[in-house]
Motif scaffolding. Sequence first.
Motif, PDB file in Angstrom:
ATOM      1  N   GLU A 103       0.988  -4.116   2.522  1.00  0.00           N
ATOM      2  CA  GLU A 103       1.873  -3.729   3.463  1.00  0.00           C
ATOM      3  C   GLU A 103       3.268  -3.394   2.793  1.00  0.00           C
ATOM      4  OE1 GLU A 103       4.411  -5.528   7.459  1.00  0.00           O
ATOM      5  OE2 GLU A 103       3.096  -6.934   6.074  1.00  0.00           O
ATOM      6  N   VAL A 104       3.672  -2.074   3.100  1.00  0.00           N
ATOM      7  CA  VAL A 104       4.876  -1.519   2.666  1.00  0.00           C
ATOM      8  C   VAL A 104       5.995  -2.005   3.406  1.00  0.00           C
ATOM      9  CG1 VAL A 104       6.333   0.525   1.966  1.00  0.00           C
ATOM     10  CG2 VAL A 104       3.676   0.577   1.366  1.00  0.00           C
ATOM     11  N   LEU A 105       6.876  -2.685   2.949  1.00  0.00           N
ATOM     12  CA  LEU A 105       8.006  -3.407   3.612  1.00  0.00           C
ATOM     13  C   LEU A 105       9.207  -2.504   3.620  1.00  0.00           C
ATOM     14  CD1 LEU A 105       7.690  -6.918   2.227  1.00  0.00           C
ATOM     15  CD2 LEU A 105       6.757  -6.036   4.445  1.00  0.00           C
ATOM     16  N   GLU A 106       9.194  -1.640   2.670  1.00  0.00           N
ATOM     17  CA  GLU A 106      10.397  -0.639   2.728  1.00  0.00           C
ATOM     18  C   GLU A 106      10.150   0.476   1.799  1.00  0.00           C
ATOM     19  OE1 GLU A 106      14.751  -1.407   0.614  1.00  0.00           O
ATOM     20  OE2 GLU A 106      14.131  -2.991   1.790  1.00  0.00           O
ATOM     21  N   GLN A 107      10.741   1.513   2.336  1.00  0.00           N
ATOM     22  CA  GLN A 107      10.458   2.978   1.822  1.00  0.00           C
ATOM     23  C   GLN A 107      11.502   3.232   0.788  1.00  0.00           C
ATOM     24  OE1 GLN A 107       7.802   5.369   2.055  1.00  0.00           O
ATOM     25  NE2 GLN A 107       6.661   4.190   3.334  1.00  0.00           N
ATOM     26  N   GLN A 112       7.925   6.042  -1.615  1.00  0.00           N
ATOM     27  CA  GLN A 112       8.384   7.099  -0.633  1.00  0.00           C
ATOM     28  C   GLN A 112       6.901   7.739  -0.305  1.00  0.00           C
ATOM     29  OE1 GLN A 112      11.298   9.527  -1.833  1.00  0.00           O
ATOM     30  NE2 GLN A 112      11.011  10.994  -0.070  1.00  0.00           N
ATOM     31  N   TYR A 114       4.226   6.721   1.435  1.00  0.00           N
ATOM     32  CA  TYR A 114       2.999   5.884   1.838  1.00  0.00           C
ATOM     33  C   TYR A 114       3.180   5.431   3.004  1.00  0.00           C
ATOM     34  CZ  TYR A 114       1.203   5.339  -3.075  1.00  0.00           C
ATOM     35  OH  TYR A 114       0.606   6.016  -4.336  1.00  0.00           O
ATOM     36  N   PRO A 115       2.072   5.156   3.807  1.00  0.00           N
ATOM     37  CA  PRO A 115       1.839   4.531   4.925  1.00  0.00           C
ATOM     38  C   PRO A 115       2.473   3.129   5.007  1.00  0.00           C
ATOM     39  CG  PRO A 115      -0.311   4.765   4.288  1.00  0.00           C
ATOM     40  CD  PRO A 115       0.596   5.390   3.179  1.00  0.00           C
ATOM     41  N   GLU A 116       2.416   2.379   6.301  1.00  0.00           N
ATOM     42  CA  GLU A 116       2.989   1.077   6.152  1.00  0.00           C
ATOM     43  C   GLU A 116       1.687   0.059   5.624  1.00  0.00           C
ATOM     44  OE1 GLU A 116       3.248  -2.163   9.606  1.00  0.00           O
ATOM     45  OE2 GLU A 116       4.586  -0.182  10.034  1.00  0.00           O
ATOM     46  N   ARG A 117       0.612   0.491   5.656  1.00  0.00           N
ATOM     47  CA  ARG A 117      -0.423  -0.317   5.186  1.00  0.00           C
ATOM     48  C   ARG A 117      -1.595   0.675   4.282  1.00  0.00           C
ATOM     49  NH1 ARG A 117      -0.471  -5.449   6.847  1.00  0.00           N
ATOM     50  NH2 ARG A 117       0.525  -5.794   8.674  1.00  0.00           N
ATOM     51  N   ALA A 139       6.623  -4.577  -1.051  1.00  0.00           N
ATOM     52  CA  ALA A 139       5.206  -4.537  -0.717  1.00  0.00           C
ATOM     53  C   ALA A 139       4.870  -6.058  -0.783  1.00  0.00           C
ATOM     54  CB  ALA A 139       4.438  -3.691  -1.261  1.00  0.00           C
TER      55      ALA A 139
END
Length: 184
Positions: A103-107, A112, A114-117, A139
């Motif tokens: 899970e990407v917590l912060e872009q 940069q 990438y989707p949230e998951r 992440a």
Amino acid sequence: MLPLYVVNNHGQFNHLILRTLRDMDIEAGMISNMTPPDEVASGCRGIILGGGPTLERAGLTGDYLDLDIPVLGICLGLHIIATARGGAIRRGASGGFGGVEVEVLEQDPLLQGYPERMQVWASHADEVSVVPEGFLRVARSAICDVEAMVSPEERLYGIQWHPEVSHTFNGRLLFENFDRICSE
């Protein structure tokens, strides 16, 4: 333009990192983790700390973090960054290699686009247990609270997973983002 250096920490994927960069037309070379820091600083525009078996075999890599050059740590490289900056690692509860949903917590600049998951291929034999001061956790996964961390001020980036393997979703994007960071 100066190349990126892949630091060989005796891991099974270090040559695959180098090949991936070259296949992407990113100029890169591999160096030993015993290369003196002054040679590293004068020869490249960014460093990728590859994986390896243990921190004890990481050579001079901790010294490379003070060269004012962007550094990307992959797997063991993440652990090198964490411990050199005052964080801590521990044995992972899940261990071994395998697929995991991150899970990407912060872009941030490294993640940069990438989707949230996303699905990645990772090793969780060891993992970061304490994020160093000044770093952001960007992440996580259900089995690892720190899948990625960054220090924007120092331009230090670390990920637990392996973007160089085909099992990782769009791993090349991570290398493109790091290449862009190194060109700024």
